[in-house]
Scaffold this motif. Sequence first.
Motif, PDB file in Angstrom:
ATOM      1  N   THR C  21       3.392  -2.655   2.285  1.00 17.97           N
ATOM      2  CA  THR C  21       3.199  -1.225   2.046  1.00 17.97           C
ATOM      3  C   THR C  21       3.636  -0.894   0.617  1.00 17.97           C
ATOM      4  OG1 THR C  21       3.649  -0.765   4.372  1.00 17.97           O
ATOM      5  CG2 THR C  21       3.836   1.091   2.832  1.00 17.97           C
ATOM      6  N   VAL C  23       5.298   1.175  -2.044  1.00 18.43           N
ATOM      7  CA  VAL C  23       6.293   2.241  -2.074  1.00 18.43           C
ATOM      8  C   VAL C  23       6.314   2.898  -3.458  1.00 18.43           C
ATOM      9  CG1 VAL C  23       7.658   1.424  -0.126  1.00 18.43           C
ATOM     10  CG2 VAL C  23       8.177   0.551  -2.404  1.00 18.43           C
ATOM     11  N   ASP C  25       2.886   4.334  -6.405  1.00 19.52           N
ATOM     12  CA  ASP C  25       1.440   4.273  -6.650  1.00 19.52           C
ATOM     13  C   ASP C  25       1.178   3.028  -7.494  1.00 19.52           C
ATOM     14  OD1 ASP C  25       0.571   6.620  -5.293  1.00 19.52           O
ATOM     15  OD2 ASP C  25       1.412   7.832  -6.911  1.00 19.52           O
ATOM     16  N   PHE C  47       0.650   5.147  -2.968  1.00 17.31           N
ATOM     17  CA  PHE C  47       1.935   5.196  -2.274  1.00 17.31           C
ATOM     18  C   PHE C  47       1.725   5.315  -0.755  1.00 17.31           C
ATOM     19  CE2 PHE C  47       5.393   7.753  -0.442  1.00 17.31           C
ATOM     20  CZ  PHE C  47       6.505   7.028  -0.838  1.00 17.31           C
ATOM     21  N   GLY C  48       2.363   4.446  -0.011  1.00 17.25           N
ATOM     22  CA  GLY C  48       2.273   4.516   1.455  1.00 17.25           C
ATOM     23  C   GLY C  48       1.145   3.698   2.046  1.00 17.25           C
ATOM     24  N   HIS C  49       0.199   3.299   1.200  1.00 21.84           N
ATOM     25  CA  HIS C  49      -0.937   2.519   1.703  1.00 21.84           C
ATOM     26  C   HIS C  49      -0.610   1.022   1.668  1.00 21.84           C
ATOM     27  CE1 HIS C  49      -4.173   5.744   1.866  1.00 21.84           C
ATOM     28  NE2 HIS C  49      -3.083   6.381   1.477  1.00 21.84           N
TER      29      HIS C  49
END
Lengths: 371, 396, 105
Positions: C21, C23, C25, C47-49
């Motif tokens: 993941t 954390v 961009d 971010f988050g993907h």
Amino acid sequence: MSVGGSTGIHSFSGVPRAEGTIGVRDRVLVLPSVICSHVVADRIAARVDGAVSAPHDHGCAQLGADNEQTRRAFLGLARNPNVAGVVVVGLGCEELQSDSVAAEMESAGVEVRELAIQGVGGTDACVEAGASVATELADGREDRRDSADLSDLTVGVVCSDLADSTVDRADPLAGEVVRRVVEAGGRAVVAGSERLVAHPDAAREATAPSAVSDLEALFERHRGAPAKVTRVARRASELGFADATVAWGGRRIEEVLAYGDRASIDSGLAVVDAPSEFAEAATGLVAAGAQIVLHVTADGIPAGHPLAPVVKVSADPGTVAALPDDVDLDASAASVDDALSRLLAVAGGEPSCAEEHGLSEFAITRVGPSM
Amino acid sequence: MAPTFTGYRRADGRVGVRNHVAVIPTSVAASSVADAIASAAGSPARATPHQMGTSQPRPAREQTERVLAGVGRNPNVGAALVVELGTEDVDAESLADEIAETGKAVETLSIREVGGTRAALARGEELVADLADEAGRARREEADASELVFGVECGGSDATSGIAANPAVGNACDRLIDDGGTASFSETPEFIGAEHILAERCVDDGVRERLLDRVSTRESMAELMGVDLRGAQPTPGNQEGGLTTIEEKSLGAISKGGTRPVRGIVDYAEQLPVGGGLVLMDTPGYDVESVVGKVAGGAQIVAFTTGRGSTTGNPIAPVIKVTGNPKTWARMANNVDVNASTVFGGESIAAVGERVYEALLAVADGRRTEAERRRLEEFAVNEIQPNELADAGADA
Amino acid sequence: MKGRVFDEAALVMSERDNVATAVDDLDEGREFDVDGSTVRLAEAVPFGHKFALAPLDAGDEVYKYGEVIGRAMAAIEPGEWVHTHNCESTRGRGDLAAAEGGADA
């Protein structure tokens, strides 16, 4: 043609809309796309003269047909002639995204603005920004009025019970109104699918051949499921189709609409697939195009609707006596001319009882469970 | 020594963290009147307007009654006014009796009996003023953390929810349970794909079977509608925030309940035990309905994690918003109470969990949450739909 | 937080995971050294993907939290963004049940 009867008024002044329809009110609709933004929508509307909000429980965690129905209802409401413009307020992460809801309205010719709580950075900022665009829409109204008559009206009818007083006195009065409106070239849209479901064969006979396939689709949607309004369903099956639908004026059903759809007939009677629960039915009728709603209620349900004036009709002597400020028409005393006069007066701007006390209720019916 | 807070001890022994006068309509036909009464009456009145009909099918009506009674019985309610039109299938008197069993003052108001909307507004305002006097005699006294029932919710989730905010809130749940309290999380559709982990933590086979059965029923709703669950779960906001599937969302979601054994799973709005450890509730994932279910079950405080920035509150229970997303914290700080995004800067989950637990006790003690300051009080009752009833073979 | 962070920008939550993941961009071309092998981002990952750590074939299970979060809909190379375009849920698939004519409903 004399349409208002010998003693009543015959015309009213309404708000002309670009597509040729007439509004009987000139409201800016502040529509939350999801329950999560409804308090913000309420606050925006409260800050702007002429704005109303339509708080509801939906917009997310809905599946398939249920989700589609909510979206259709939004669009139908936005296109109602009483609506001068719409502010769609989203949260930002919901299923029915405010920007796509607004885009759909815009392609349909609706004057629309859109914002989302997460987009503008929180609830405080959203109330400020929303009030500003709602004010812009309210200020942009032209304040024009044209003379109109019954032929310009789409009258919504919901009978939220089938009590004896309703069947004997109030429904016949509403039915007479429907007949006169339709004869004058106007439209009537009626709710109360329980009545169709209870008597499928009679309903088919009462329906124009072109609308039978939509009627069959309605039956299919309700197949095997209990009705939402238990009392009405039970009573409707005890009564014959004709007695259960007196308020529909004995007219042929020209169109059967899914909940949220707009009526497309030029004149005549259309049925909306909505339960006989007042708030849910009223939204379906307004989405179908009703500028004004006739609500037959033996119980005296007092709330109005944010987008259309509601004329309350009751023939229950207890209700008429108990709720003198909430019932517009005592059907045990009023003639059809009285009813049409009241309808046209309210269409022309006179406040209905519900508008006088100012409380309204808004709901959208569901056809599937929350996820 | 377990931590303490000051709260309102009710006659039934439960402790409230607020002292509201609830104005509860029995149906949609009385809802706008209830709302207007509470608005006019001002503090401490709180309306619970809802859209349930006057003549619902029996299982739906019973659920409505359970929610409304539970809301009135919640210890945060010091006194209650039940408002009816007067023709509903839900009976205002028996609802009032159920609420009054907890020992609090309850009045009923019938719009029909009192002579219409205007008269009801005037009479309702008087009744609320009297009830507020009655409730106002209660004083905060010391209570133990073990007397707290803590509801936990997540909404507007993103990838940070499962990494930061949910584990932090889960840590706070563990702390409360270790101090003898109750924590409850719900949102059954968000167990899908993670139910095996919860099942392993169930205290016995009965709880385990019940849990798996509830998950399977919720999952089958997608089949009932003939569509892919992805039409509703994960939502567009979840997906934009990096959550790809319901399984991924669920695996992150269950961490908000912590790590302690699962002692039971109750129905929507069914009473949660005091001092009961971790107890699940079977609710939809739809936040407002889900929060209301837990508040009706007796939760005095709710923690609500949100990556994207959900802003909803509740009229009866304070809702503590926790975000693990640094951008959301930066943009929407005035809708968020606890910043858990510090996890990405190196703060440990345990340390953030301790901050959440401190916030829980401070809010119990009277500190207002951001949602309370703004009077964000969303309320909705989950309605059992006709196709669910048909599917379950229930009679109406 | 649970798991291991690489270069302060990629979180691997469990040994078993085949995705990480972001954390932060992350830009296309960024490289991570994960347990001795280099993973180069084929595209930007917000971010988050998630991005793949190992090659996946269509139908392979995707692991995060050490658990299955879905299956690959197509072949996925290490460093590719993993999301709804190439990873699907296997649960709550009422669409598949409907396509089968509801025979098992």
